[in-house]
Motif scaffolding. Structure first.
Motif, PDB file in Angstrom:
ATOM      1  N   UNK A 141      -4.311  31.221  55.602  1.00 35.44           N
ATOM      2  CA  UNK A 141      -3.319  32.159  56.134  1.00 35.44           C
ATOM      3  C   UNK A 141      -2.467  31.530  57.232  1.00 35.44           C
ATOM      4  N   UNK A 142      -2.550  30.214  57.401  1.00 41.72           N
ATOM      5  CA  UNK A 142      -1.753  29.538  58.430  1.00 41.72           C
ATOM      6  C   UNK A 142      -0.259  29.729  58.136  1.00 41.72           C
ATOM      7  N   UNK A 143       0.585  29.807  59.191  1.00 44.86           N
ATOM      8  CA  UNK A 143       0.266  29.573  60.591  1.00 44.86           C
ATOM      9  C   UNK A 143      -0.437  30.723  61.302  1.00 44.86           C
ATOM     10  N   UNK A 144      -0.434  31.935  60.758  1.00 44.59           N
ATOM     11  CA  UNK A 144      -1.150  33.037  61.397  1.00 44.59           C
ATOM     12  C   UNK A 144      -0.602  33.378  62.765  1.00 44.59           C
ATOM     13  N   UNK A 145      -1.512  33.917  63.596  1.00 49.34           N
ATOM     14  CA  UNK A 145      -1.085  34.366  64.932  1.00 49.34           C
ATOM     15  C   UNK A 145      -0.916  33.219  65.905  1.00 49.34           C
ATOM     16  N   UNK A 146      -1.693  32.135  65.712  1.00 46.45           N
ATOM     17  CA  UNK A 146      -1.724  31.070  66.721  1.00 46.45           C
ATOM     18  C   UNK A 146      -1.092  29.766  66.270  1.00 46.45           C
ATOM     19  N   UNK A 147      -0.534  29.704  65.049  1.00 49.68           N
ATOM     20  CA  UNK A 147       0.162  28.503  64.616  1.00 49.68           C
ATOM     21  C   UNK A 147      -0.696  27.589  63.752  1.00 49.68           C
ATOM     22  N   UNK A 148      -0.052  26.525  63.263  1.00 53.38           N
ATOM     23  CA  UNK A 148      -0.699  25.590  62.342  1.00 53.38           C
ATOM     24  C   UNK A 148      -1.827  24.808  63.008  1.00 53.38           C
ATOM     25  N   UNK A 149      -1.592  24.353  64.237  1.00 50.16           N
ATOM     26  CA  UNK A 149      -2.587  23.524  64.911  1.00 50.16           C
ATOM     27  C   UNK A 149      -3.879  24.293  65.139  1.00 50.16           C
ATOM     28  N   UNK A 150      -3.772  25.546  65.578  1.00 52.67           N
ATOM     29  CA  UNK A 150      -4.967  26.364  65.799  1.00 52.67           C
ATOM     30  C   UNK A 150      -5.698  26.638  64.484  1.00 52.67           C
ATOM     31  N   UNK A 151      -4.937  26.908  63.421  1.00 52.70           N
ATOM     32  CA  UNK A 151      -5.569  27.149  62.115  1.00 52.70           C
ATOM     33  C   UNK A 151      -6.295  25.901  61.624  1.00 52.70           C
ATOM     34  N   UNK A 152      -5.687  24.746  61.820  1.00 53.48           N
ATOM     35  CA  UNK A 152      -6.329  23.491  61.402  1.00 53.48           C
ATOM     36  C   UNK A 152      -7.607  23.238  62.205  1.00 53.48           C
ATOM     37  N   UNK A 153      -7.521  23.440  63.512  1.00 50.55           N
ATOM     38  CA  UNK A 153      -8.692  23.223  64.380  1.00 50.55           C
ATOM     39  C   UNK A 153      -9.833  24.182  64.021  1.00 50.55           C
ATOM     40  N   UNK A 154      -9.517  25.460  63.822  1.00 50.02           N
ATOM     41  CA  UNK A 154     -10.559  26.430  63.482  1.00 50.02           C
ATOM     42  C   UNK A 154     -11.203  26.107  62.137  1.00 50.02           C
ATOM     43  N   UNK A 155     -10.396  25.657  61.172  1.00 53.45           N
ATOM     44  CA  UNK A 155     -10.946  25.303  59.864  1.00 53.45           C
ATOM     45  C   UNK A 155     -11.870  24.103  59.972  1.00 53.45           C
ATOM     46  N   UNK A 156     -11.474  23.097  60.738  1.00 53.16           N
ATOM     47  CA  UNK A 156     -12.321  21.908  60.919  1.00 53.16           C
ATOM     48  C   UNK A 156     -13.647  22.289  61.559  1.00 53.16           C
ATOM     49  N   UNK A 157     -13.608  23.136  62.585  1.00 48.69           N
ATOM     50  CA  UNK A 157     -14.836  23.539  63.259  1.00 48.69           C
ATOM     51  C   UNK A 157     -15.769  24.306  62.316  1.00 48.69           C
ATOM     52  N   UNK A 158     -15.202  25.157  61.489  1.00 47.45           N
ATOM     53  CA  UNK A 158     -16.043  25.935  60.575  1.00 47.45           C
ATOM     54  C   UNK A 158     -16.644  25.063  59.484  1.00 47.45           C
ATOM     55  N   UNK A 159     -15.881  24.094  59.001  1.00 49.10           N
ATOM     56  CA  UNK A 159     -16.420  23.191  57.985  1.00 49.10           C
ATOM     57  C   UNK A 159     -17.568  22.373  58.559  1.00 49.10           C
ATOM     58  N   UNK A 160     -17.413  21.878  59.765  1.00 49.81           N
ATOM     59  CA  UNK A 160     -18.397  20.965  60.333  1.00 49.81           C
ATOM     60  C   UNK A 160     -19.623  21.681  60.885  1.00 49.81           C
ATOM     61  N   UNK A 161     -19.448  22.893  61.419  1.00 52.22           N
ATOM     62  CA  UNK A 161     -20.557  23.542  62.120  1.00 52.22           C
ATOM     63  C   UNK A 161     -20.990  24.875  61.501  1.00 52.22           C
ATOM     64  N   UNK A 162     -20.277  25.358  60.494  1.00 52.88           N
ATOM     65  CA  UNK A 162     -20.690  26.584  59.783  1.00 52.88           C
ATOM     66  C   UNK A 162     -20.341  26.422  58.312  1.00 52.88           C
ATOM     67  N   UNK A 163     -20.781  25.314  57.729  1.00 49.46           N
ATOM     68  CA  UNK A 163     -20.366  24.955  56.366  1.00 49.46           C
ATOM     69  C   UNK A 163     -20.797  25.996  55.347  1.00 49.46           C
ATOM     70  N   UNK A 164     -22.039  26.447  55.416  1.00 45.44           N
ATOM     71  CA  UNK A 164     -22.533  27.383  54.413  1.00 45.44           C
ATOM     72  C   UNK A 164     -21.730  28.681  54.422  1.00 45.44           C
TER      73      UNK A 164
END
Length: 338
Positions: A141-164
């Motif tokens: 849903x990027x850019x969403x409310x916070x823009x592309x950079x925030x969406x990219x950062x949140x996706x990376x964090x979820x993949x690495x630390x909440x993969x399942x």
């Protein structure tokens, strides 16, 4: 998946992309029975089954205004509640036909909202953050409310630390271009960073290479043969080709292991988003190696969660990829030993 209430038999069809990755508690909107269910085992246990007593003839209705009676629509409940009011002596009297009570609209609105809340509890809860609904995959849903950079950062964090949890909520109907764009961003970043660290290494070791012919020959091999733009173009094209080939091999393997659960769009998304740990290349030395191992772990966890597989099925799906990668690892090992 068709979720059926164990108390009254009320059922509701829930799309596969909305199924929870773990057991959750649901409440039947018809009989208010609370039960625990999971996507793999169905209904696990019934927690309780509250029932409502209807008012007998001549008795006052014990339900407060706006209460929801299981089995009756919110409009019917609200109409019954609005038809009677109390007079000054505490007795209940009926409203005149066609005469709207002042509180009738509020009662109807309250009843409708309560009924909607109860009906929604049969669906998995969405993640919330500071009172706002959070998308399972911010990059979709990027850019969403916070823009592309925030969406990219949140996706990376979820993949690495909440993969399942992340991969379990992937949408098989999502456009592959989104996942591919995420993969391309990671590839470009990784290429630029590794080129930077390679240049730093050559600069540091150049003085020593002047007196050591073997070191000078090794540095000549490590030195980039093309400029940065050409390197980005060639390497990105090679990595995209590798992404499609590996996704196709894993999908083909799952066609034999679990033919009723495999889905190429889901496998492709898992492979693309599992590139997130490659960003660890910013750490010189072992960063790239750690990112590669972490990425492989994300692929395994992602395929298991997205396709609802068990661990033996998940690992069997990576056999073709291992067979393709084995000669490359053996060649690299021989070069290191030489």
């Amino acid at each position: 998946m068709n979720i059926i209430c164990p108390q009254c038999g009320f059922s509701r069809e829930l799309p596969a992309d909305r199924l929870p990755a773990r057991a959750v508690i649901a409440t039947c909107p018809k009989c208010a029975c609370r039960f625990r269910f999971s996507a793999e085992a169905g209904v696990l246990e019934t927690l309780d089954a509250p029932t409502a007593r209807a008012a007998a003839p001549g008795e006052d209705d014990p339900l407060p205004p706006g209460a929801i009676v299981p089995g009756r629509s919110p409009e019917h409940t609200a109409a019954e509640t609005a038809d009677t009011t109390e007079d000054g002596g505490g007795r209940r009297t009926e409203s005149a036909p066609g005469q709207a009570e002042p509180e009738e609209e509020d009662i109807r609105r309250t009843a409708s909202k309560a009924y909607a809340r109860e009906a929604a509890r049969l669906e998995p809860e969405t993640e919330r953050d500071a009172g706002h609904t959070v998308e399972a995959n911010p990059w979709e849903t990027a850019p969403g409310r916070n823009g592309w950079l925030a969406a990219f950062y949140q996706t990376v964090m979820r993949v690495m630390f909440a993969a399942s949890r992340f991969f379990g909520a992937l949408n098989p109907e999502a456009p592959q271009l989104r996942a591919l764009s995420f993969y391309l961003v990671v590839c470009v970043f990784q290429t630029v960073v590794e080129r930077f660290w390679g240049g730093m290494l050559l600069t540091i070791m150049a003085p020593s290479a002047a007196t050591d012919p073997q070191l000078e020959k090794m540095l000549a091999l490590l030195a980039p043969q093309t400029n940065l733009a050409m390197t980005l173009l060639l390497r990105t094209a090679l990595l995209v080709l590798q992404l499609y080939v590996f996704s196709g091999l894993v999908h083909l393997a799952y066609r034999f292991v679990a033919p009723d659960r495999t889905s190429f769009p889901l496998v492709f998304q898992v492979m693309a988003y599992s590139s997130a740990p490659a960003l660890l290349c910013v750490i010189p030395g072992l960063g790239s190696l750690a990112g590669m191992i972490w990425g492989l772990a994300c692929m395994a966890v992602g395929c298991r969660a997205a396709l609802r597989l068990n661990w033996p099925q998940t690992l069997l799906g990576f056999v073709p990829v291992c067979l393709v990668m084995a000669p490359m690892f053996l060649q690299l090992l021989s070069a290191v030993q030489a």
